[in-house]
Design an enzyme around this catalytic site. Structure first.
Site, PDB file in Angstrom:
ATOM      1  N   HIS A  60       5.820 -28.458  55.537  1.00  0.00           N
ATOM      2  CA  HIS A  60       6.507 -27.662  56.562  1.00  0.00           C
ATOM      3  C   HIS A  60       5.584 -27.563  57.769  1.00  0.00           C
ATOM      4  O   HIS A  60       4.526 -26.931  57.686  1.00  0.00           O
ATOM      5  CB  HIS A  60       6.832 -26.268  56.027  1.00  0.00           C
ATOM      6  CG  HIS A  60       7.749 -26.271  54.847  1.00  0.00           C
ATOM      7  ND1 HIS A  60       9.123 -26.237  54.962  1.00  0.00           N
ATOM      8  CD2 HIS A  60       7.485 -26.334  53.515  1.00  0.00           C
ATOM      9  CE1 HIS A  60       9.666 -26.266  53.754  1.00  0.00           C
ATOM     10  NE2 HIS A  60       8.694 -26.336  52.858  1.00  0.00           N
ATOM     11  N   ARG A  62       6.781 -26.430  60.821  1.00  0.00           N
ATOM     12  CA  ARG A  62       7.225 -25.222  61.533  1.00  0.00           C
ATOM     13  C   ARG A  62       7.621 -25.403  62.990  1.00  0.00           C
ATOM     14  O   ARG A  62       8.033 -24.423  63.637  1.00  0.00           O
ATOM     15  CB  ARG A  62       6.133 -24.139  61.477  1.00  0.00           C
ATOM     16  CG  ARG A  62       5.611 -23.801  60.083  1.00  0.00           C
ATOM     17  CD  ARG A  62       6.672 -23.287  59.154  1.00  0.00           C
ATOM     18  NE  ARG A  62       6.108 -22.658  57.958  1.00  0.00           N
ATOM     19  CZ  ARG A  62       6.779 -22.390  56.866  1.00  0.00           C
ATOM     20  NH1 ARG A  62       8.074 -22.707  56.803  1.00  0.00           N
ATOM     21  NH2 ARG A  62       6.211 -21.809  55.843  1.00  0.00           N
ATOM     22  N   HIS A 230       9.563 -29.303  43.947  1.00  0.00           N
ATOM     23  CA  HIS A 230       8.730 -28.262  43.319  1.00  0.00           C
ATOM     24  C   HIS A 230       9.280 -27.747  41.975  1.00  0.00           C
ATOM     25  O   HIS A 230       9.577 -26.559  41.809  1.00  0.00           O
ATOM     26  CB  HIS A 230       8.476 -27.096  44.272  1.00  0.00           C
ATOM     27  CG  HIS A 230       9.638 -26.640  45.111  1.00  0.00           C
ATOM     28  ND1 HIS A 230      10.877 -26.303  44.587  1.00  0.00           N
ATOM     29  CD2 HIS A 230       9.735 -26.445  46.453  1.00  0.00           C
ATOM     30  CE1 HIS A 230      11.674 -25.915  45.567  1.00  0.00           C
ATOM     31  NE2 HIS A 230      11.003 -26.001  46.708  1.00  0.00           N
ATOM     32  N   ASN A 276       7.540 -19.794  46.300  1.00  0.00           N
ATOM     33  CA  ASN A 276       8.895 -20.056  45.830  1.00  0.00           C
ATOM     34  C   ASN A 276       9.062 -21.542  45.526  1.00  0.00           C
ATOM     35  O   ASN A 276       8.955 -22.351  46.450  1.00  0.00           O
ATOM     36  CB  ASN A 276       9.916 -19.623  46.889  1.00  0.00           C
ATOM     37  CG  ASN A 276      11.347 -19.679  46.375  1.00  0.00           C
ATOM     38  OD1 ASN A 276      11.566 -19.731  45.182  1.00  0.00           O
ATOM     39  ND2 ASN A 276      12.301 -19.678  47.283  1.00  0.00           N
ATOM     40  N   ASP A 303       4.112 -28.931  49.178  1.00  0.00           N
ATOM     41  CA  ASP A 303       4.952 -27.860  49.728  1.00  0.00           C
ATOM     42  C   ASP A 303       4.128 -26.988  50.675  1.00  0.00           C
ATOM     43  O   ASP A 303       4.207 -25.752  50.651  1.00  0.00           O
ATOM     44  CB  ASP A 303       5.586 -27.028  48.618  1.00  0.00           C
ATOM     45  CG  ASP A 303       6.682 -26.090  49.127  1.00  0.00           C
ATOM     46  OD1 ASP A 303       7.084 -26.218  50.303  1.00  0.00           O
ATOM     47  OD2 ASP A 303       7.129 -25.224  48.349  1.00  0.00           O
ATOM     48  N   GLY A 322       5.158 -18.619  49.963  1.00  0.00           N
ATOM     49  CA  GLY A 322       4.564 -19.896  50.335  1.00  0.00           C
ATOM     50  C   GLY A 322       3.071 -19.850  50.577  1.00  0.00           C
ATOM     51  O   GLY A 322       2.522 -18.825  50.991  1.00  0.00           O
TER      52      GLY A 322
END
Length: 426
Positions: A60, A62, A230, A276, A303, A322
């Site tokens: 990620h 962002r 995941h 998560n 992740d 996270g």
């Protein structure tokens, strides 16, 4: 620029001591005592290990929308620092890349701002939360690697079925965040003894496995390449193992944190351990390790999920889900798995480079004549401590801070160009 890497331990399918010659971004020679062209830069590896550049299919970055957490430039720098030469970025952004115009802008920015290869996933549905499918043919033509609603998942079975048919028609993968929101029931930690001890609402493990069972049935019916993100539970491993035995085209990833930690490692109400899916029970972690070893789990993905310090404060009840992982993944796994004798370096390279590249059709994951010079040079012998002050990511949210590890990245080369050099950070 042409480059000669000298005095290296070259680790891929075979391990040998020698040199690597790079010309015009590709590997042109492997062997001992290679001569450097007159214009070549020489990197003396001095006995360090050269591996195929690592590949992470789940990060990620962002940007756009959440640049206080991370940007493409900082996320890519962090990935290079961790030895990754290719990453696949998720679409839970603002705006969501659910149309050709926004996807095209994002792919262009990935290319200009990142010193590594950044492949981009587009959204399965418009805005991620809707049941309206995006235009898969147009999005793939615009450069989408595949389709994901990571962060929320697809709650409606008919939507997922139609998404799989659409993705299969254009030969693209569905990359699934697997989570039945109704079964999560506002939980913040795995349902179990730790949740009870801390007085926190738990997340039932069936919130993952129930939706996974649905998706595997739909994937079998549609023939799509279904990639399970995941994976975290013993039941999920069993479902994937059975599906593979039936011939379902399913690949799966596990994260370093789910392989190395379980809810018994949570020291208290510490938001750094909130993720998560949540850290599960020890039996789940051991099942993941078994699944990795027997091929049920195909690859390891970080992740990488950066957050601000404020967002990770306040304990489980209020912290964001996270953790970051790009800069710690290889060293943690090398230290815990390879140095302990649980697996070989070749195994780890397979899970973190060759297998993810092969699963997603990426030009990466091998050291061979003619291959792109995407290489990671690591010191496997000198211990160091994981220190947030060394991070190039904006996010410092990691439960592994302070841990002693081996496997420090010294150089990361992408198409022969230096994307990271430890000496530049000193």
């Amino acid at each position: 620029m042409n480059t000669l890497i000298k005095n290296a331990i070259v680790a891929d399918r075979h391990i040998f001591k020698g040199d690597i010659l790079i010309q015009d971004g590709r590997i042109t020679a492997l062997g001992e005592h290679l001569a450097a062209p007159a214009d070549a830069r020489v990197i003396d590896a001095a006995g360090a290990t050269v591996m195929p550049g690592l590949v992470d299919v789940h990060v990620h970055f962002r940007e756009p929308g959440f640049t206080d957490k991370e940007t493409i430039a900082t996320g890519a720098a962090a990935a290079a620092h961790g030895g990754f030469t290719t990453v696949c970025a998720m679409p839970n952004l603002n705006p969501v890349p659910d149309n050709v115009a926004d996807l095209t802008k994002l792919i262009a920015k990935n290319r200009t701002d990142a010193k590594i290869h950044v492949a981009q996933f587009a959204a399965i549905t418009e805005g991620l939360h809707s049941t309206t499918l995006t235009d898969y043919a147009a999005m793939k033509q615009a450069g989408a690697l595949g389709f994901s609603n990571d962060g929320v998942g697809v709650q409606d079975a008919a939507t997922m079925y139609n998404a799989m048919k659409g993705a299969a028609a254009v030969d693209a993968p569905i990359v699934a965040h697997i989570e039945d929101i109704g079964l999560v029931n506002h939980g913040v930690i795995n349902q179990g003894q730790k949740a009870k001890a801390l007085g926190l609402p738990g997340i039932n493990h069936v919130s993952e496995s129930a939706q996974l069972a649905r998706d595997l049935t739909l994937a079998e019916a549609t023939g799509v390449h279904y990639h399970a993100c995941h994976i975290s539970t013993k039941q999920s491993i069993e479902l994937i193992r059975d599906a593979k035995a039936r011939g379902v085209h399913v690949t799966a990833e596990a994260t370093p944190h789910h392989l190395l930690l379980d809810d018994g490692h949570i020291p208290g109400d510490d938001g750094m351990f909130k993720m998560n899916p949540p850290l599960r029970a020890e039996a789940d972690r051991l099942a993941l390790m078994d699944g990795l070893r027997d091929g049920t789990i195909d690859m390891i993905a970080t992740d990488h999920a950066p957050h601000t310090a404020e967002e990770k404060s306040g304990g489980f009840a209020h912290a964001a889900f996270g953790i970051v992982g790009s800069e710690t993944a290889f060293a943690l796994l090398y230290t815990s798995f390879v140095r302990s004798g649980w697996c070989t370096l070749k195994d780890l390279i397979g899970w973190m480079s060759t297998k993810p590249a092969d699963a997603f059709g990426l030009s990466a994951g091998r050291i061979s004549i003619g291959a792109p010079a995407d290489l990671t040079i690591v010191d496997l012998d000198t211990p160091y401590q994981i220190d947030a002050n060394d991070f190039l990511s904006k996010g410092h949210n990691s439960p592994f801070l302070g841990r002693q590890v081996y496997g420090r990245v010294l150089w990361t080369l992408v198409d022969g160009s230096v994307a990271y050099a430890k000496e530049d950070q000193q």
